[in-house]
Design an enzyme around this catalytic site. Structure first.
Site, PDB file in Angstrom:
ATOM      1  CG  ASP A 294     -19.297 -19.684  -9.386  1.00 16.32           C
ATOM      2  OD1 ASP A 294     -19.615 -20.250  -8.339  1.00 16.32           O
ATOM      3  OD2 ASP A 294     -19.832 -19.912 -10.481  1.00 16.32           O
TER       4      ASP A 294
ATOM      5  N   GLY B 295     -16.031 -15.243  -5.625  1.00 15.86           N
ATOM      6  CA  GLY B 295     -15.076 -15.341  -4.507  1.00 15.86           C
ATOM      7  C   GLY B 295     -15.616 -14.655  -3.258  1.00 15.86           C
TER       8      GLY B 295
ATOM      9  CG  HIS C 223     -19.719 -19.661  -0.020  1.00 16.01           C
ATOM     10  ND1 HIS C 223     -19.797 -18.315  -0.205  1.00 16.01           N
ATOM     11  CD2 HIS C 223     -20.975 -20.105  -0.090  1.00 16.01           C
ATOM     12  CE1 HIS C 223     -21.055 -17.960  -0.362  1.00 16.01           C
ATOM     13  NE2 HIS C 223     -21.791 -19.039  -0.300  1.00 16.01           N
TER      14      HIS C 223
ATOM     15  CB  THR D 271     -17.530 -24.761  -5.370  1.00 17.38           C
ATOM     16  OG1 THR D 271     -16.847 -23.616  -5.817  1.00 17.38           O
ATOM     17  CG2 THR D 271     -16.975 -25.195  -4.045  1.00 17.38           C
TER      18      THR D 271
ATOM     19  CB  THR E  26     -22.084 -28.837 -10.645  1.00 15.25           C
ATOM     20  OG1 THR E  26     -21.479 -27.701 -11.266  1.00 15.25           O
ATOM     21  CG2 THR E  26     -23.408 -28.431 -10.025  1.00 15.25           C
TER      22      THR E  26
ATOM     23  N   PRO F  57     -17.121 -27.217 -15.892  1.00 12.14           N
ATOM     24  CG  PRO F  57     -16.378 -27.887 -18.003  1.00 12.14           C
ATOM     25  CD  PRO F  57     -17.265 -28.289 -16.869  1.00 12.14           C
TER      26      PRO F  57
ATOM     27  CB  VAL G  53      -3.291 -11.121  -5.670  1.00 14.79           C
ATOM     28  CG1 VAL G  53      -3.541  -9.732  -6.233  1.00 14.79           C
ATOM     29  CG2 VAL G  53      -2.678 -11.018  -4.264  1.00 14.79           C
TER      30      VAL G  53
HETATM   31  P1  IMP Z   1     -30.289 -23.376  -9.616  1.00 13.84           P
HETATM   32  O1  IMP Z   1     -30.010 -22.300  -8.617  1.00 13.84           O
HETATM   33  O2  IMP Z   1     -29.664 -24.703  -9.244  1.00 13.84           O
HETATM   34  O3  IMP Z   1     -31.751 -23.505  -9.916  1.00 13.84           O
HETATM   35  O4  IMP Z   1     -29.606 -22.948 -10.995  1.00 13.84           O
HETATM   36  C1  IMP Z   1     -30.068 -21.855 -11.739  1.00 13.84           C
HETATM   37  C2  IMP Z   1     -28.915 -21.148 -12.456  1.00 13.84           C
HETATM   38  O5  IMP Z   1     -28.135 -20.469 -11.499  1.00 13.84           O
HETATM   39  C3  IMP Z   1     -27.958 -22.092 -13.175  1.00 13.84           C
HETATM   40  O6  IMP Z   1     -27.455 -21.432 -14.325  1.00 13.84           O
HETATM   41  C4  IMP Z   1     -26.841 -22.290 -12.165  1.00 13.84           C
HETATM   42  O7  IMP Z   1     -25.628 -22.653 -12.784  1.00 13.84           O
HETATM   43  C5  IMP Z   1     -26.788 -20.902 -11.573  1.00 13.84           C
HETATM   44  N1  IMP Z   1     -26.251 -20.876 -10.220  1.00 13.84           N
HETATM   45  C6  IMP Z   1     -26.930 -21.120  -9.070  1.00 13.84           C
HETATM   46  N2  IMP Z   1     -26.122 -20.928  -8.026  1.00 13.84           N
HETATM   47  C7  IMP Z   1     -24.934 -20.544  -8.490  1.00 13.84           C
HETATM   48  C8  IMP Z   1     -23.703 -20.161  -7.862  1.00 13.84           C
HETATM   49  O8  IMP Z   1     -23.557 -20.117  -6.642  1.00 13.84           O
HETATM   50  N3  IMP Z   1     -22.690 -19.850  -8.714  1.00 13.84           N
HETATM   51  C9  IMP Z   1     -22.833 -19.846 -10.068  1.00 13.84           C
HETATM   52  N4  IMP Z   1     -23.963 -20.169 -10.680  1.00 13.84           N
HETATM   53  C10 IMP Z   1     -25.010 -20.521  -9.901  1.00 13.84           C
END
Ligand code: IMP
Length: 445
Positions: A16, A18, A44, A313, A315, A318, A429
């Protein structure tokens, strides 16, 4: 200006950061945009002319109609989600003709039972933790990522995109897969009728037929592109600290989401990558479980969450928020071989009197280190060593020239570059393409 023949864009924290915006920007200078890992767990968000696009599987380059997009063999594809994204863009006037999107016939398919397994196992583990057992749940996105990659590694029960095109192969495979998976889901407490192989085979063959124009051997496609002098942009999903081998195991995702995943996930040798842009959020966030030494559970963290709209984005969860961990970023930049950095969401930090940067860890025995430890249990025991720097008051989201940044913001970027030993080439920014500051090499190195 020299445009490298292949550029990689990779997140250097826990996702995340960006990346989508930078991929979208750099896409203008490249011909082919390639995803090599992960699946619809990534999200994204790109804003173009005020319009928001949330993509999970399609490379962000899909928004530029003169680009070719490739979903490489290392990606796990949920065909329903992919079709939804293709149709969503088409409905908004952005067409994805088959010659503009190539999907690997070897990419593994995320099936409904993978998602059910993912959610059910997380539930079992979270309930066990609630009853006093160690918390072994990962906090996954429940998109079936882990179970799909597990099937890939197990081999026998795996289904690849190419398999969707052969109704007989698919049906025979699903007969045995469904029998086994139904028993496993029951053992995990899923209260549902047994999986129906005929219905699943029918549905997924139909999805495969709809995607047939896109499904191809992307390995040859990519080598041909390189031979033809095309410029490639590799779009990393997830981020380096979530890498299955080099992240904070076990609180990681199931693929090599660092730059090291590019060769296995595309079939191209690493030598094609000329430049690697590491994407760094100006502060820290994490979703799901796992150690996060610079997390701020107080007012500052809350303020960052609200100003940065730090909600997932994919799920909507928070995000956990805190300060920038330079030890972690330097480690990721080392693993990925970054040649420059892009610092994102700098505007979120406006208005803080002071900012914190983590430049070392104190271990339980009192010793200090500036080396990251990807082992989650060890990392959970460290205390951050803070460098406190002055913040800046004005909003900066309208600024487009480095010279117009408040000096404290400029110093903040310089400190990042100096600690990570990598120049900051871009500061962002705001979400729009226009809210981007290009820095000269000397400005922040
Ligand atoms: P999974 O990829 O759904 O198996 O999740 C495994 C871990 O990676 C969890 O803590 C998710 O929240 C994190 N995670 C997977 N993809 C992303 C992402 O694109 N952004 C932030 N966290 C992610």
């Amino acid at each position: 200006m020299h445009t490298p023949s292949a550029t990689a864009v990779v997140g250097l924290q826990w996702g995340d950061e960006g990346k989508g915006k930078i991929v979208d920007l750099l896409a203008a200078e490249h011909d082919v945009i390639v995803r090599y890992n992960g699946g619809a767990n990534a999200g994204h968000t790109v804003v173009v002319d005020g319009e928001r696009y949330a993509l999970h599987l399609l490379p962000s380059g899909a928004l530029s109609e003169d680009k070719t997009c490739v979903i490489g063999n290392g990606v796990v594809v949920d065909p329903r989600q992919l079709l939804k994204e293709i149709e969503g863009l088409t409905a908004r006037g952005i067409s994805l003709e088959p010659d503009r999107l190539l999907v690997s016939d070897r990419a593994h398919v995320v099936m409904p039972y993978h998602k059910e397994h993912d959610g059910a196992l997380e539930g079992v583990l979270a309930r066990a933790a609630g009853q006093g057992d160690e918390n072994l749940s990962i906090g996954t996105t429940k998109r079936g990522i882990g179970p799909t990659y597990a099937d890939k590694v197990h081999r026998s029960l795996a289904i690849r995109m190419g398999d969707l095109l052969d109704a007989d192969v698919l049906r025979r495979r699903l007969d045995i897969v469904c029998a086994i998976r139904s028993r496993e889901l029951e053992a995990l407490g899923v209260d549902a009728p047994p999986l129906d192989p005929a219905a699943l085979a029918d549905e997924y063959h139909t999805l495969g037929e709809r995607l047939r124009p896109y499904i191809t051997d992307t390995v040859y496609g990519l080598h041909d592109a390189v031979a033809d002098g095309k410029r490639l942009l590799f779009e990393g999903a997830n981020a380096c600290l979530l890498d299955i081998d080099h992240g904070t195991f076990p609180y990681v995702t199931s693929s090599n989401c660092s730059v090291l995943g590019i060769p296995p996930g595309t079939g191209l040798p690493g030598t094609v990558i000329e430049e690697t842009v590491g994407i760094v959020k100006a502060y820290g966030t994490r979703v799901g479980e796992g150690p996060f030494p610079t997390e701020d559970l107080g007012e500052d963290g809350e303020r960052i969450r609200e100003r940065g709209h730090e909600y997932g984005t994919t799920t909507g969860r928070p995000r956990r928020c805190g300060w920038l961990d330079l030890v972690a970023v330097r480690y990721s930049a080392m693993i990925c071989g970054c040649t420059s950095l892009a610092v994102m969401l700098l505007d979120v930090l406006s208005g803080f009197e002071e900012l914190r940067l983590c430049t070392g860890y104190r271990l339980p025995d009192g010793t200090v280190t500036d080396r990251f430890m990807p082992d989650a249990r060890r990392l959970a025991t460290v205390e951050p060593i803070w460098e406190v720097v002055p913040g800046w008051e004005p909003e900066i989201d309208h600024i487009t020239e480095a010279a117009d940044l408040p000096p404290e913001a400029h110093d903040y970027l310089e400190r990042i570059a100096a600690f990570v030993e990598c120049p900051v080439a871009i500061a962002s920014v705001g979400p729009d393409r226009r809210q981007t500051i290009r820095l000269g090499q000397h400005a922040a190195s």
